[in-house]
Design a protein around this motif. Structure first.
Motif, PDB file in Angstrom:
ATOM      1  N   GLY A   9       0.810  -1.199   0.000  1.00  0.00           N
ATOM      2  CA  GLY A   9       0.000   0.000   0.000  1.00  0.00           C
ATOM      3  C   GLY A   9       0.848   1.256   0.000  1.00  0.00           C
ATOM      4  O   GLY A   9       2.070   1.210   0.138  1.00  0.00           O
ATOM      5  N   GLY A  10       0.188   2.395  -0.168  1.00  0.00           N
ATOM      6  CA  GLY A  10       0.887   3.658  -0.179  1.00  0.00           C
ATOM      7  C   GLY A  10       0.005   4.780  -0.663  1.00  0.00           C
ATOM      8  O   GLY A  10      -1.208   4.618  -0.805  1.00  0.00           O
ATOM      9  N   LEU A  11       0.627   5.910  -0.924  1.00  0.00           N
ATOM     10  CA  LEU A  11      -0.067   7.095  -1.421  1.00  0.00           C
ATOM     11  C   LEU A  11       0.090   7.191  -2.923  1.00  0.00           C
ATOM     12  O   LEU A  11       1.208   7.100  -3.448  1.00  0.00           O
ATOM     13  CB  LEU A  11       0.493   8.348  -0.752  1.00  0.00           C
ATOM     14  CG  LEU A  11      -0.046   9.690  -1.243  1.00  0.00           C
ATOM     15  CD1 LEU A  11      -1.531   9.812  -0.942  1.00  0.00           C
ATOM     16  CD2 LEU A  11       0.746  10.827  -0.599  1.00  0.00           C
ATOM     17  N   VAL A  12      -1.012   7.371  -3.628  1.00  0.00           N
ATOM     18  CA  VAL A  12      -0.987   7.465  -5.080  1.00  0.00           C
ATOM     19  C   VAL A  12      -2.015   8.495  -5.536  1.00  0.00           C
ATOM     20  O   VAL A  12      -3.041   8.687  -4.883  1.00  0.00           O
ATOM     21  CB  VAL A  12      -1.266   6.090  -5.726  1.00  0.00           C
ATOM     22  CG1 VAL A  12      -2.674   5.605  -5.380  1.00  0.00           C
ATOM     23  CG2 VAL A  12      -1.056   6.134  -7.226  1.00  0.00           C
ATOM     24  N   GLN A  13      -1.729   9.167  -6.643  1.00  0.00           N
ATOM     25  CA  GLN A  13      -2.658  10.141  -7.195  1.00  0.00           C
ATOM     26  C   GLN A  13      -3.793   9.447  -7.941  1.00  0.00           C
ATOM     27  O   GLN A  13      -3.637   8.314  -8.409  1.00  0.00           O
ATOM     28  CB  GLN A  13      -1.934  11.097  -8.144  1.00  0.00           C
ATOM     29  CG  GLN A  13      -0.929  11.993  -7.459  1.00  0.00           C
ATOM     30  CD  GLN A  13      -0.434  13.110  -8.349  1.00  0.00           C
ATOM     31  OE1 GLN A  13       0.129  14.088  -7.876  1.00  0.00           O
ATOM     32  NE2 GLN A  13      -0.651  12.988  -9.651  1.00  0.00           N
ATOM     33  N   PRO A  14      -4.945  10.101  -8.049  1.00  0.00           N
ATOM     34  CA  PRO A  14      -6.031   9.522  -8.840  1.00  0.00           C
ATOM     35  C   PRO A  14      -5.552   9.150 -10.236  1.00  0.00           C
ATOM     36  O   PRO A  14      -4.819   9.908 -10.875  1.00  0.00           O
ATOM     37  CB  PRO A  14      -7.064  10.641  -8.886  1.00  0.00           C
ATOM     38  CG  PRO A  14      -6.825  11.408  -7.628  1.00  0.00           C
ATOM     39  CD  PRO A  14      -5.328  11.373  -7.432  1.00  0.00           C
ATOM     40  N   ARG A  66     -10.895  -2.423 -13.264  1.00  0.00           N
ATOM     41  CA  ARG A  66      -9.759  -1.639 -12.788  1.00  0.00           C
ATOM     42  C   ARG A  66      -8.785  -2.465 -11.952  1.00  0.00           C
ATOM     43  O   ARG A  66      -7.582  -2.231 -11.986  1.00  0.00           O
ATOM     44  CB  ARG A  66     -10.234  -0.447 -11.959  1.00  0.00           C
ATOM     45  CG  ARG A  66     -11.132   0.507 -12.731  1.00  0.00           C
ATOM     46  CD  ARG A  66     -11.444   1.759 -11.921  1.00  0.00           C
ATOM     47  NE  ARG A  66     -12.163   1.453 -10.686  1.00  0.00           N
ATOM     48  CZ  ARG A  66     -11.702   1.704  -9.460  1.00  0.00           C
ATOM     49  NH1 ARG A  66     -10.508   2.259  -9.294  1.00  0.00           N
ATOM     50  NH2 ARG A  66     -12.433   1.399  -8.393  1.00  0.00           N
ATOM     51  N   PHE A  67      -9.306  -3.412 -11.191  1.00  0.00           N
ATOM     52  CA  PHE A  67      -8.484  -4.245 -10.314  1.00  0.00           C
ATOM     53  C   PHE A  67      -8.366  -5.652 -10.887  1.00  0.00           C
ATOM     54  O   PHE A  67      -9.295  -6.155 -11.529  1.00  0.00           O
ATOM     55  CB  PHE A  67      -9.097  -4.349  -8.916  1.00  0.00           C
ATOM     56  CG  PHE A  67      -9.064  -3.075  -8.114  1.00  0.00           C
ATOM     57  CD1 PHE A  67      -8.689  -1.866  -8.672  1.00  0.00           C
ATOM     58  CD2 PHE A  67      -9.418  -3.109  -6.774  1.00  0.00           C
ATOM     59  CE1 PHE A  67      -8.673  -0.703  -7.925  1.00  0.00           C
ATOM     60  CE2 PHE A  67      -9.404  -1.952  -6.012  1.00  0.00           C
ATOM     61  CZ  PHE A  67      -9.032  -0.747  -6.583  1.00  0.00           C
ATOM     62  N   MET A  82      -4.018  -2.831  -8.822  1.00  0.00           N
ATOM     63  CA  MET A  82      -5.010  -1.773  -8.755  1.00  0.00           C
ATOM     64  C   MET A  82      -4.632  -0.672  -9.737  1.00  0.00           C
ATOM     65  O   MET A  82      -3.630   0.011  -9.546  1.00  0.00           O
ATOM     66  CB  MET A  82      -5.100  -1.213  -7.338  1.00  0.00           C
ATOM     67  CG  MET A  82      -5.258  -2.292  -6.271  1.00  0.00           C
ATOM     68  SD  MET A  82      -4.917  -1.687  -4.597  1.00  0.00           S
ATOM     69  CE  MET A  82      -6.256  -0.529  -4.389  1.00  0.00           C
ATOM     70  N   ASN A  83      -5.429  -0.503 -10.781  1.00  0.00           N
ATOM     71  CA  ASN A  83      -5.207   0.524 -11.786  1.00  0.00           C
ATOM     72  C   ASN A  83      -6.337   1.538 -11.772  1.00  0.00           C
ATOM     73  O   ASN A  83      -7.406   1.284 -11.234  1.00  0.00           O
ATOM     74  CB  ASN A  83      -5.097  -0.102 -13.178  1.00  0.00           C
ATOM     75  CG  ASN A  83      -3.946  -1.069 -13.310  1.00  0.00           C
ATOM     76  OD1 ASN A  83      -2.891  -0.895 -12.701  1.00  0.00           O
ATOM     77  ND2 ASN A  83      -4.139  -2.103 -14.124  1.00  0.00           N
ATOM     78  N   SER A  84      -6.085   2.679 -12.393  1.00  0.00           N
ATOM     79  CA  SER A  84      -7.087   3.743 -12.486  1.00  0.00           C
ATOM     80  C   SER A  84      -7.705   4.040 -11.130  1.00  0.00           C
ATOM     81  O   SER A  84      -8.924   4.135 -10.984  1.00  0.00           O
ATOM     82  CB  SER A  84      -8.172   3.355 -13.493  1.00  0.00           C
ATOM     83  OG  SER A  84      -7.618   3.116 -14.767  1.00  0.00           O
ATOM     84  N   LEU A  85      -6.868   4.190 -10.147  1.00  0.00           N
ATOM     85  CA  LEU A  85      -7.341   4.366  -8.778  1.00  0.00           C
ATOM     86  C   LEU A  85      -8.113   5.662  -8.599  1.00  0.00           C
ATOM     87  O   LEU A  85      -7.797   6.687  -9.209  1.00  0.00           O
ATOM     88  CB  LEU A  85      -6.167   4.317  -7.810  1.00  0.00           C
ATOM     89  CG  LEU A  85      -5.641   2.910  -7.535  1.00  0.00           C
ATOM     90  CD1 LEU A  85      -4.247   2.955  -6.937  1.00  0.00           C
ATOM     91  CD2 LEU A  85      -6.596   2.171  -6.594  1.00  0.00           C
ATOM     92  N   LYS A  86      -9.124   5.587  -7.759  1.00  0.00           N
ATOM     93  CA  LYS A  86      -9.993   6.714  -7.448  1.00  0.00           C
ATOM     94  C   LYS A  86      -9.901   7.036  -5.963  1.00  0.00           C
ATOM     95  O   LYS A  86      -9.552   6.172  -5.157  1.00  0.00           O
ATOM     96  CB  LYS A  86     -11.448   6.374  -7.787  1.00  0.00           C
ATOM     97  CG  LYS A  86     -11.681   5.904  -9.208  1.00  0.00           C
ATOM     98  CD  LYS A  86     -13.135   5.483  -9.385  1.00  0.00           C
ATOM     99  CE  LYS A  86     -13.408   5.007 -10.791  1.00  0.00           C
ATOM    100  NZ  LYS A  86     -14.821   4.583 -10.965  1.00  0.00           N
ATOM    101  N   PRO A  87     -10.221   8.268  -5.580  1.00  0.00           N
ATOM    102  CA  PRO A  87     -10.235   8.595  -4.149  1.00  0.00           C
ATOM    103  C   PRO A  87     -11.134   7.658  -3.342  1.00  0.00           C
ATOM    104  O   PRO A  87     -10.835   7.376  -2.180  1.00  0.00           O
ATOM    105  CB  PRO A  87     -10.771  10.029  -4.129  1.00  0.00           C
ATOM    106  CG  PRO A  87     -10.325  10.599  -5.429  1.00  0.00           C
ATOM    107  CD  PRO A  87     -10.446   9.459  -6.408  1.00  0.00           C
ATOM    108  N   THR A 115      -4.006   5.030  -0.036  1.00  0.00           N
ATOM    109  CA  THR A 115      -4.557   6.374  -0.045  1.00  0.00           C
ATOM    110  C   THR A 115      -4.455   6.952  -1.444  1.00  0.00           C
ATOM    111  O   THR A 115      -3.360   7.053  -2.001  1.00  0.00           O
ATOM    112  CB  THR A 115      -3.816   7.286   0.943  1.00  0.00           C
ATOM    113  OG1 THR A 115      -3.882   6.726   2.258  1.00  0.00           O
ATOM    114  CG2 THR A 115      -4.438   8.674   0.957  1.00  0.00           C
ATOM    115  N   VAL A 116      -5.594   7.315  -2.007  1.00  0.00           N
ATOM    116  CA  VAL A 116      -5.653   7.894  -3.346  1.00  0.00           C
ATOM    117  C   VAL A 116      -6.051   9.355  -3.201  1.00  0.00           C
ATOM    118  O   VAL A 116      -7.183   9.670  -2.842  1.00  0.00           O
ATOM    119  CB  VAL A 116      -6.647   7.152  -4.241  1.00  0.00           C
ATOM    120  CG1 VAL A 116      -6.595   7.714  -5.653  1.00  0.00           C
ATOM    121  CG2 VAL A 116      -6.357   5.656  -4.237  1.00  0.00           C
ATOM    122  N   SER A 117      -5.115  10.242  -3.474  1.00  0.00           N
ATOM    123  CA  SER A 117      -5.345  11.665  -3.255  1.00  0.00           C
ATOM    124  C   SER A 117      -4.399  12.497  -4.099  1.00  0.00           C
ATOM    125  O   SER A 117      -3.288  12.075  -4.418  1.00  0.00           O
ATOM    126  CB  SER A 117      -5.148  12.007  -1.776  1.00  0.00           C
ATOM    127  OG  SER A 117      -5.273  13.397  -1.546  1.00  0.00           O
TER     128      SER A 117
END
Length: 118
Positions: A9-14, A66-67, A82-87, A115-117
């Motif tokens: 896991g981690g932080l990724v942009q939308p 997407r997943f 996990m692709n095309s991640l959304k908030p 976290t998607v932000s």
């Protein structure tokens, strides 16, 4: 009894991607259908994707397309691409057997935070 260790896991942009891994016991991977589940703050844990030992899969409508769930039985490892991640995908992600999920088992790992932000 059951040992499950989630990672990746981690932080990724939308619109970004992450790949989660789950190391599980050999006992689980020998006979159990596995799944990924997630829980956002203040919300109940929900089903995300499942996969049988032979590789048949099912996905929640919210992540379908997407997943991608997969497993390596030789390595006793479960994956979630996990692709095309959304908030809305922001949550702690857990792995476990489908049987444990259906039985509302208390035996869960610590999970991995996604976290998607922006």
């Amino acid at each position: 009894q059951v040992q499950l260790v989630e990672s990746g896991g981690g932080l990724v942009q939308p619109g970004g991607s992450l790949r989660l891994s789950c190391a599980a016991s050999g006992t689980i991977f020998r006979s159990d259908t596995m799944g990924w589940y997630r829980q956002a703050p203040g919300k109940a844990r929900e089903w995300v994707a499942v996969i049988t030992r032979s590789g048949n899969t099912n996905y929640a409508d919210s992540v379908k397309g997407r997943f991608t769930i997969s497993r390596d039985n030789a390595k006793n490892t479960l994956y979630l691409q996990m692709n095309s991640l959304k908030p809305e995908d922001t949550a702690v992600y857990y792995c476990n057997t489908v049987d444990a999920w259906l039985r509302q088992s208390s035996d869960w790992g610590q999970g991995t935070q996604v976290t998607v932000s922006s």
